[in-house]
Motif scaffolding. Structure first.
Motif: not given
Length: 536
Positions: A131-143
């Motif tokens: 997503c970062d490479r495609l410049n797509i935003k997403r909610p912050k997340g962790l595993t």
């Protein structure tokens, strides 16, 4: 497409296994359509499925039926007998897709989207990098794997957070946690069953949710449609009312199409991909965020295939075998938009499920869906809600008991029912909010406030025809809010657990539509116009 060199014409399709709430007949539909498409292309098709209640296990659907559990050992036993040129995992929902990694490790050829691409969409770190490479935003997340890690992650992300296991279908064991107690409760439930894959924790962002189904051949993408959810994020897509086509600004629509195309290609998809987004405004204007991407068939495929006129499973199957979308007759890089509206409305069976809270959330609870089609969005929603069994009362009482965070939206909703002539009832905090907006309302005590005259006795009296309850999330069956909603089910009183659904119902009541004047639509002669939208 098969070539002259191919002597092996056997293909094995994995079904969806036993159906439960959250994994419905949509995946059986997809499996059957895939089998029919493969047979049309000249292949010998075997299907593995162990559910006798589905069409895929009819004796004449596939050339051979293996009524076996969809486990690694049982599937491999079948493959040793069949020796197929490939296996299809994309149309059997979560049950089939979970086997992709194992089958790939055993040297089995996965037709269509590769096992690595499937893992790329599910692996949190790999998907974030993509997503970062495609410049797509997403909610912050962790595993996380442990309760301590979960509490630390939630504190870093800040509440509320969305928690779910990896590789889930139907939002199983998925919740919105609003405090540490919710996180602890959730992790105890998950850890009790043992986990192999991590738990995903995302920042919960409340906004307009939408989803897209793409067909990709590895080089080009066809988007049959974009569906907008009536209910905001936080309610599972299978339990949401979905409108096709969605209503968005030109800028957001262009971004949806571009990002969906980029993502389907970057994942290396060959076949179907379902992508879910949310439109969120942080104060600087609305923007698009991705929730998740699933490189497989989704529960919206039968609905979207019917209303868009695109035979999605057939096209996806042909793309899996190497055929190009441009040769299938619908063009490429196109978002198809109709000149009518189609609305999917979920159907529930709460009256048959004892002690199940009717409060809707991230875990799917619907057991079916209906379709409303009309020239206008308003009539399509009315027809869908009527078909789903919602009652359109013209008089009576409405009981409001909404959570604190919904109080700012309560006056506008209450005013809609007040203008229609309904009597308003509300619990203390709700009643005060409604009174401040200049509307008459009857205060109703909660059970612990008055054991003789309260919300329960009000429902028993027959004065109330609608209950609007968005209070607690309701994991505890003895909680008062849960018992209120259960009593509504037992008394056959329509209970709405989302402000957005209640607003839509009120709008239907205020509309000029009725079962007597609703239009009849011939679905076989609807017009869908392709829009280029500047996507190549």
């Amino acid at each position: 497409m098969p070539t002259d060199k191919e002597s092996n014409k056997n293909i094995v399709v994995l079904g969806s296994g036993p159906i439960r709430i959250g994994q419905g007949i949509e995946f059986d539909y997809a499996s059957v359509q895939c089998v029919q498409s493969l047979k049309k292309l000249g292949y010998n098709v075997a299907i593995i499925n162990n559910n006798p209640e589905t069409v895929s296990t009819d004796f004449d659907t596939a050339d051979r039926l293996y009524f076996e559990p969809l486990t690694p050992v049982d599937v491999m036993n079948v493959l040793e007998v069949e020796k197929p040129l490939g296996v299809v995992v994309a149309f059997g929902g979560g049950t089939a897709i979970k086997l992709a990694k194992y089958l790939d490790s055993q040297g089995v050829h996965i037709l269509g989207t590769s096992a690595d691409a499937i893992d790329l969409a599910e692996d949190r770190e790999r998907f974030e990098e993509l997503c970062d490479r495609l410049n797509i935003k997403r909610p912050k997340g962790l595993t996380v794997f442990t309760e301590a890690e979960a509490l630390e992650a939630a504190a870093r992300i800040t509440y509320p957070v969305l928690m779910r296991p990896s590789y889930v279908l139907g939002g199983q064991n998925m919740i919105i946690a609003r405090n540490n107690a919710d996180v602890k409760e959730y992790m105890k439930i998950i850890l009790r069953g043992g986990i192999e894959n991590p738990v995903l924790i995302d920042k919960y962002m409340e906004g307009k949710e939408l989803e897209v189904d793409c067909i990709c051949d590895g080089q080009e993408v066809l988007i049959p449609g974009i569906m907008e959810h009536i209910e905001r994020t936080g309610i599972h897509s299978g339990d949401s009312i979905a409108v096709y086509p969605g209503t968005f600004t030109a800028e957001i629509e262009e971004k949806i199409i571009r990002q969906s195309t980029d993502l389907a290609l970057a994942l290396g998809t060959k076949g179907l991909t379902n992508i879910q987004y949310l439109v969120y405004d942080d104060g600087s204007g609305p923007d698009l965020y991705i929730i998740e991407a699933n490189p497989r068939s989704s529960r919206t495929v039968p609905y979207l295939s019917k209303v868009s006129g695109v035979p999605m499973i057939e096209f996806a199957t042909r793309a899996m075998l190497g055929e190009k979308i441009r040769d299938m007759g619908f063009g490429t890089g196109l978002y198809r938009k109709p000149n009518y509206f189609a609305v999917k409305v979920p159907v529930f069976s709460f009256e048959k499920l004892m002690d199940v809270d009717t409060h809707l959330g991230p875990e799917m609870k619907s057991t079916g869906e209906v379709l409303g089609i009309a020239a206008t969005r308003e009539e399509a929603i009315f027809k869908g809600m009527a078909a789903a069994g919602w009652k359109f009362h013209k008089a009576g009482g409405v009981l409001f008991s909404v959570r604190q965070s919904d109080l700012p939206e309560l006056p506008e909703l209450a005013r809609k029912f007040h203008k229609l002539g309904f009597t308003l009832y509300a619990t203390s905090g709700n009643a005060t909010t409604i009174e401040r907006s200049g509307m008459p309302v009857t205060h109703v005590a909660k059970v612990h406030e008055d054991y003789k005259d309260n919300v329960m006795t009000l429902l028993e009296s027959g004065k109330v025809v609608y209950v609007i309850s968005t209070s607690a999330k309701g994991r505890d069956p003895v909680a008062e809010s849960v018992r209120l909603r259960r009593l509504a089910v037992e008394r056959d009183i329509d209970c709405l657990t989302a402000i957005d659904t209640a607003n839509v119902l009120a709008d239907c009541l205020a509309s000029p539509y009725s079962l007597e004047n609703a239009s009849l639509v011939d679905i076989n002669h609807l017009c869908v116009r392709p829009l280029a939208a500047g996507v190549k």
